[in-house]
Each structure stands twice: as C-alpha cells, then as structure tokens.
Design an enzyme around this catalytic site. Structure first.
Site, PDB file in Angstrom:
ATOM      1  N   ASP A 165      -6.977   4.492  -4.614  1.00  0.00           N
ATOM      2  CA  ASP A 165      -7.656   4.361  -3.307  1.00  0.00           C
ATOM      3  C   ASP A 165      -8.252   5.744  -3.066  1.00  0.00           C
ATOM      4  O   ASP A 165      -8.451   6.514  -4.032  1.00  0.00           O
ATOM      5  CB  ASP A 165      -6.652   3.949  -2.213  1.00  0.00           C
ATOM      6  CG  ASP A 165      -7.327   3.570  -0.892  1.00  0.00           C
ATOM      7  OD1 ASP A 165      -7.870   2.465  -0.791  1.00  0.00           O
ATOM      8  OD2 ASP A 165      -7.346   4.400   0.059  1.00  0.00           O
ATOM      9  N   LYS A 168       0.868  -1.191   0.000  1.00  0.00           N
ATOM     10  CA  LYS A 168       0.000   0.000   0.000  1.00  0.00           C
ATOM     11  C   LYS A 168       0.897   1.231   0.000  1.00  0.00           C
ATOM     12  O   LYS A 168       2.039   1.160   0.450  1.00  0.00           O
ATOM     13  CB  LYS A 168      -0.884   0.000   1.256  1.00  0.00           C
ATOM     14  CG  LYS A 168      -2.097   0.892   1.166  1.00  0.00           C
ATOM     15  CD  LYS A 168      -3.258   0.223   0.453  1.00  0.00           C
ATOM     16  CE  LYS A 168      -4.371   1.219   0.166  1.00  0.00           C
ATOM     17  NZ  LYS A 168      -5.568   0.569  -0.373  1.00  0.00           N
TER      18      LYS A 168
HETATM   19  P1  NDP Z   1     -12.891   7.966  -3.005  1.00  0.00           P
HETATM   20  O1  NDP Z   1     -11.815   8.963  -2.764  1.00  0.00           O
HETATM   21  O2  NDP Z   1     -13.388   7.744  -4.379  1.00  0.00           O
HETATM   22  O3  NDP Z   1     -14.161   8.286  -2.075  1.00  0.00           O
HETATM   23  C1  NDP Z   1     -14.044   8.351  -0.699  1.00  0.00           C
HETATM   24  C2  NDP Z   1     -15.373   8.778  -0.129  1.00  0.00           C
HETATM   25  O4  NDP Z   1     -15.334   8.674   1.281  1.00  0.00           O
HETATM   26  C3  NDP Z   1     -15.711  10.213  -0.445  1.00  0.00           C
HETATM   27  O5  NDP Z   1     -17.102  10.382  -0.499  1.00  0.00           O
HETATM   28  C4  NDP Z   1     -15.126  10.948   0.759  1.00  0.00           C
HETATM   29  O6  NDP Z   1     -15.725  12.203   1.024  1.00  0.00           O
HETATM   30  C5  NDP Z   1     -15.442   9.991   1.876  1.00  0.00           C
HETATM   31  N1  NDP Z   1     -14.425  10.148   2.922  1.00  0.00           N
HETATM   32  C6  NDP Z   1     -13.074  10.024   2.815  1.00  0.00           C
HETATM   33  N2  NDP Z   1     -12.478  10.276   3.972  1.00  0.00           N
HETATM   34  C7  NDP Z   1     -13.451  10.580   4.834  1.00  0.00           C
HETATM   35  C8  NDP Z   1     -13.473  10.928   6.201  1.00  0.00           C
HETATM   36  N3  NDP Z   1     -12.331  11.034   6.898  1.00  0.00           N
HETATM   37  N4  NDP Z   1     -14.686  11.142   6.774  1.00  0.00           N
HETATM   38  C9  NDP Z   1     -15.839  11.026   6.069  1.00  0.00           C
HETATM   39  N5  NDP Z   1     -15.887  10.716   4.768  1.00  0.00           N
HETATM   40  C10 NDP Z   1     -14.708  10.486   4.167  1.00  0.00           C
HETATM   41  O7  NDP Z   1     -12.319   6.599  -2.371  1.00  0.00           O
HETATM   42  P2  NDP Z   1     -12.794   5.103  -2.651  1.00  0.00           P
HETATM   43  O8  NDP Z   1     -14.249   5.061  -2.886  1.00  0.00           O
HETATM   44  O9  NDP Z   1     -11.865   4.528  -3.630  1.00  0.00           O
HETATM   45  O10 NDP Z   1     -12.440   4.412  -1.256  1.00  0.00           O
HETATM   46  C11 NDP Z   1     -13.366   4.349  -0.175  1.00  0.00           C
HETATM   47  C12 NDP Z   1     -12.949   3.263   0.783  1.00  0.00           C
HETATM   48  O11 NDP Z   1     -12.908   1.997   0.087  1.00  0.00           O
HETATM   49  C13 NDP Z   1     -11.555   3.421   1.390  1.00  0.00           C
HETATM   50  O12 NDP Z   1     -11.560   2.866   2.697  1.00  0.00           O
HETATM   51  C14 NDP Z   1     -10.688   2.555   0.497  1.00  0.00           C
HETATM   52  O13 NDP Z   1      -9.515   2.113   1.147  1.00  0.00           O
HETATM   53  C15 NDP Z   1     -11.642   1.399   0.237  1.00  0.00           C
HETATM   54  N6  NDP Z   1     -11.344   0.585  -0.930  1.00  0.00           N
HETATM   55  C16 NDP Z   1     -11.277   1.152  -2.181  1.00  0.00           C
HETATM   56  C17 NDP Z   1     -11.032   0.358  -3.271  1.00  0.00           C
HETATM   57  C18 NDP Z   1     -11.061   0.902  -4.664  1.00  0.00           C
HETATM   58  O14 NDP Z   1     -10.986   0.095  -5.601  1.00  0.00           O
HETATM   59  N7  NDP Z   1     -11.187   2.186  -4.869  1.00  0.00           N
HETATM   60  C19 NDP Z   1     -10.739  -1.078  -3.128  1.00  0.00           C
HETATM   61  C20 NDP Z   1     -10.917  -1.578  -1.791  1.00  0.00           C
HETATM   62  C21 NDP Z   1     -11.179  -0.749  -0.747  1.00  0.00           C
HETATM   63  P3  NDP Z   1     -14.920  13.538   0.679  1.00  0.00           P
HETATM   64  O15 NDP Z   1     -15.001  13.673  -0.816  1.00  0.00           O
HETATM   65  O16 NDP Z   1     -15.644  14.595   1.411  1.00  0.00           O
HETATM   66  O17 NDP Z   1     -13.529  13.342   1.168  1.00  0.00           O
END
Ligand code: NDP
Length: 444
Positions: free
Chosen positions: A166, A126
């Site tokens: 991510d 990671k």
């Molecule tokens: P994105 O950046 O596309 O989206 C993240 C979302 O979560 C946004 O809506 C963001 O809101 C919100 N968010 C992030 N940080 C916070 C916080 N501290 N408090 C509240 N809301 C928050 O990321 P992903 O969708 O790719 O990833 C989301 C989760 O899924 C993570 O845990 C990631 O590790 C996991 N994941 C992702 C994969 C992938 O293929 N993308 C694979 C496996 C797991 P805002 O825009 O306001 O920050």
C-alpha cells in the site's frame, strides 16, 4: 431510533478519536439503510452490524530497529484482521507517518466490502506502521522490514492472512518482508502478494490497481455512451496506482495532463510523459517537481491545487480525504463529468455528496480500485498451483473482474431504486455477500 442510527452512534462512542474509521462506517451504513430496514429484526437479533464493525482481532506491536547512525528507533506496527467471513484476511500494509489505529481500521473495514466485490474468496484485513520510508537508506528500510516481520509472522500465513503493499510499501519492502518470513518459518509459501517475479510474484500485479481503475472507468463511460478516447484526465499522486492508471488511460486514448505528490503537482498540457515519471519515482525515488525540470512544456506548482486543472475525468490516486468540497466544486466548474477513485476514500463525504447531487458520475474506491487486491488473489492462486500465468492471462482476468464489479454495482443500485448511485450499489452488493456468509456461519 433505527438500527443504523443506533450503530453509528455506538461505533463513534466505542472508537473514540478515530475519525477516518467513523467516516468509513457512516458511509457504508448510511447507504445500506434500505437493505438493513428490510431485515432489521433478524440483523438486530444476530447483532450483525455490531459484529461487522468490530474487528475479529487487532495486533499492535513494537518495531525496534537501528538506523545508519547506530541509533535505535522504535515504531509501532499494526495488523487489523477485520473479517474472515468469506476468506482469509487480505489487505495491504501501509508505511507512512500518518498511520495510527484509526487509519488501519478504516482501511480494513473498507477492504471487507472491496474484497467481496471481486467475487474471490478473500476476507478483509489491513496493517502497517508509522514508519516513514522516505529518505531512508535501503539498509534502514531492510532493518525496519525485518523487525516488523519478526513480530508479524506469527499472525499471518498463506491460508490465514496474506498482506500486500500500500502507500510506502512497494516491491522493495515486500521483498525484505518475504525474506524474513521465510527465514523465520522456513516456509516458501504465498504469504505475501506483490512479490517480485523471480520469487512467486504475479505478472500484472504491479499494474493491476491502476489498470483496473481505468478498465472500470471505461465500463462506466461505455454504459453512458462515451469512451476514454480524447478525454482529458487529471490524476493525483505519482505512486503505484497513479502511474499505472496514467499508463492505461493513455493506452486507451486519453490525455493525462497532471500528476502530483505530497509537495505539489505538475501540469503538462502536452500530456504527461510517463517514462520520465517512472524514472523519477520508480528508479530514483525523487519528487514530482523534477518532472517540470526535465520537460519544458510542464509547469510545477507547490502545494495542493491539482483539482483546479480543467479536465473531463478526475482520478484521485494519492490518499484519503485529498479531494474536498471546494475541490469538487472546482472540478465541476471546469467541466469535469466523472470522478473515479483510485485511492481509498480520497473524496470527503461532503465532496462525494456534491459530486453525486450535481450529476457527475462517481465510482467509489472500494469498487474502482479493487483490481489490485483481485490480482493479489490471482497471485495466491498461482502460488497454490505452483504455476505462473502470462501477463495476458492475468490482465484478461483483471479486465473481466472489473467489468463484473461494474455490472454488480450498477445492478444493485438499480434494484434499490437508486440507478447511477454506485456508492450505494457497491455497498449493497458487497454487504449482501458478507452478511449471508456471516449468518450461515453462526455466531462467531
Ligand atoms: P504509493 O506509496 O506508491 O504512492 C502514493 C502517492 O500518493 C505518492 O505520490 C505520494 O506522494 C502521494 N501521497 C501519499 N500520501 C499523501 C498525502 N498525505 N498527501 C498528498 N499526497 C500523498 O501508494 P499507492 O499508489 O500504492 O497507493 C495510493 C492509494 O491507493 C492509497 O490510498 C492506497 O490505499 C490505494 N490503493 C493502493 C493499492 C495498491 O495496489 N497499491 C490497491 C488499492 C488501493 P509522496 O511520495 O510525496 O508521499
């Protein structure tokens, strides 16, 4: 003292000020107790847990770049190459101001087990940076990505370490990173996944994590004689995972009533209109608040609170520790019967314990969000073959992989006398594979 207790103490002492890493290690080791106790003498002699909890390598580096005002900015970049026991390191890059070594280590550690569950030959890694892409111009994001890759390129490669996206790293960032890798090395190879479709990306990779989450949720429900049809679903986040989880849940007949971002959440009792969310988040990079401005049936609430909305199924898809004990109690009180993690470690340990003890169904992220990395591995395969598969082919493989993960984790839980405990099942099934590979390869 048992080997597990000794190791938990040692990991906390050796990695001070990294609470997320401690949390992930404790969760895994605690649920592995029955397996470790069976083989304690051998594992102790081989220092298997010492090796498993110590990354093979951590790279931390300076990332200087120039902002639009001509000011030089400096961020910190990381790549944690945690375990190559079963394949080249594989795991995403996170760009978010909360990133520090402990976050990347927790994610890298989890990735080892998740990747093992996919059944594909990929190790755990990671990376990321404390850079915040929010509010930056495209040129600033490009300048940052190019500088980040100017150091990272020497540590990665198609058969060495293959990063992906991510939080904060989507198609735009992967494009800039890939361009710079190619420019420095001269290699057009599958060194990153999540690439655009015109330069080696895989169809269905964008959708994979969210779709995979819903496929495995569907397996879980089927196993309990239920289906998604007609169920009310609450989703947190509105990024990549959240959007495609909502899309697949809707396709399978569920009603998704809520989504959120770090500012607040929207509740739409008529069901979330995803084309509007996609326009706000994927095209305009706006805030979820704008959804309520565009849709009369929706209400926006500032702050946390998405878990107070009544639902049958909760899919936390935002970030770590976003669902705590109080949230879990609210979900239960409102009739929710299943929590399936889309994000990595979104549920705190206390909340997980409550959910499991109160009889709700619970799928841990390392199993339920593995569809993303699994499809990344399929992208690597297509890059090696110099071929691209159709959306339907990739999607069918993804569905098969998720069904297989469900079978593995439910079987492992049952075998150890904890039927229905999918946290235990996931850790045991994954550990068995990684431990065997480590033992076979000797002391490395
Ligand atoms: P994105 O950046 O596309 O989206 C993240 C979302 O979560 C946004 O809506 C963001 O809101 C919100 N968010 C992030 N940080 C916070 C916080 N501290 N408090 C509240 N809301 C928050 O990321 P992903 O969708 O790719 O990833 C989301 C989760 O899924 C993570 O845990 C990631 O590790 C996991 N994941 C992702 C994969 C992938 O293929 N993308 C694979 C496996 C797991 P805002 O825009 O306001 O920050």
């Amino acid at each position: 003292m048992s080997y597990v207790d000794e190791m938990i103490e040692r990991v906390v002492a050796k990695n001070p000020a990294e609470p997320e890493f401690h949390q992930a290690v404790k969760e895994v080791l605690n649920s592995l107790r029955p397996v470790i106790e069976k083989n304690e003498e051998l594992y102790r002699k081989e220092a298997l847990l010492e090796r498993l909890t110590e990354p093979e390598r951590i790279v931390s580096f300076r990332v200087p770049w120039v902002d639009d005002k001509g000011q030089v900015q400096v961020n910190r970049g990381y790549r944690v190459q945690f375990s190559s026991a079963i394949g080249p390191y594989k795991g995403g890059l996170r760009f978010h101001p909360s990133v520090y070594q402990g976050i990347i280590k927790f994610l890298g550690f989890e990735q080892i087990f998740k990747n093992a569950l996919t059944g594909l030959p990929i190790g755990g890694g990671k990376g990321g940076s404390d850079f915040d892409p929010k509010g930056k111009s495209d040129r600033e994001v490009m300048a940052f990505c190019q500088s980040f890759m100017t150091e990272l390129y020497r540590h990665i490669g198609a058969d060495v370490d293959v990063p992906a996206g991510d939080i904060g790293v989507g198609g735009r960032e992967i494009g800039y990173l890939y361009g710079q890798y190619k420019r420095i090395t001269g290699l057009y190879e599958g060194v990153l996944t999540g690439k655009g479709l015109t330069y080696g990306g895989s169809l269905a990779r964008t959708e994979a994590t969210g779709y995979g989450l819903v496929y495995i949720t569907d397996e879980l429900l089927k196993d309990h004689n239920m289906s998604l049809e007609g169920k009310t679903v609450v989703i947190s986040g509105s990024g990549n995972v959240a959007i495609y989880a909502a899309e697949k849940a809707q396709q399978l007949g569920a009603k998704v009533v809520s989504m959120s971002d770090s500012n607040g959440y929207v509740y739409d009792p008529e069901g979330i209109k995803l084309d509007i969310v996609k326009d706000i988040k994927e095209k305009r990079r706006g805030r979820i608040k704008e959804y309520a401005e565009a849709v009369p049936s929706a209400k926006y609430t500032e702050g946390k609170g998405v878990w107070t909305i009544p639902c049958d199924i909760a899919l936390p898809c935002a970030t770590q520790n976003e669902l705590n004990l109080e949230d879990a109690k609210a979900l239960k009180a409102n009739g929710c019967f299943a929590v399936c993690e889309g994000a990595n470690m979104p549920t705190t340990q206390e909340a997980t314990d409550f959910i499991q003890e109160s009889g709700m169904l619970f799928l841990p992220g390392k199993a339920s969000n593995a569809g993303g990395v699994a499809t990344s591995a399929l992208e690597m395969t297509q890059n090696s073959e110099r071929l691209s598969w159709t959306f339907e082919e990739v999607d069918a493989k993804l569905k098969g992989i998720m069904a297989n993960i469900y079978t593995q984790i439910s079987r492992a839980a049952k075998e150890y006398g904890h039927e229905g405990n999918y946290v235990m099942g996931a850790n045991i099934a994954a550990f068995a594979k990684v431990a065997e590979a480590m033992t076979a390869q000797g002391i490395v």
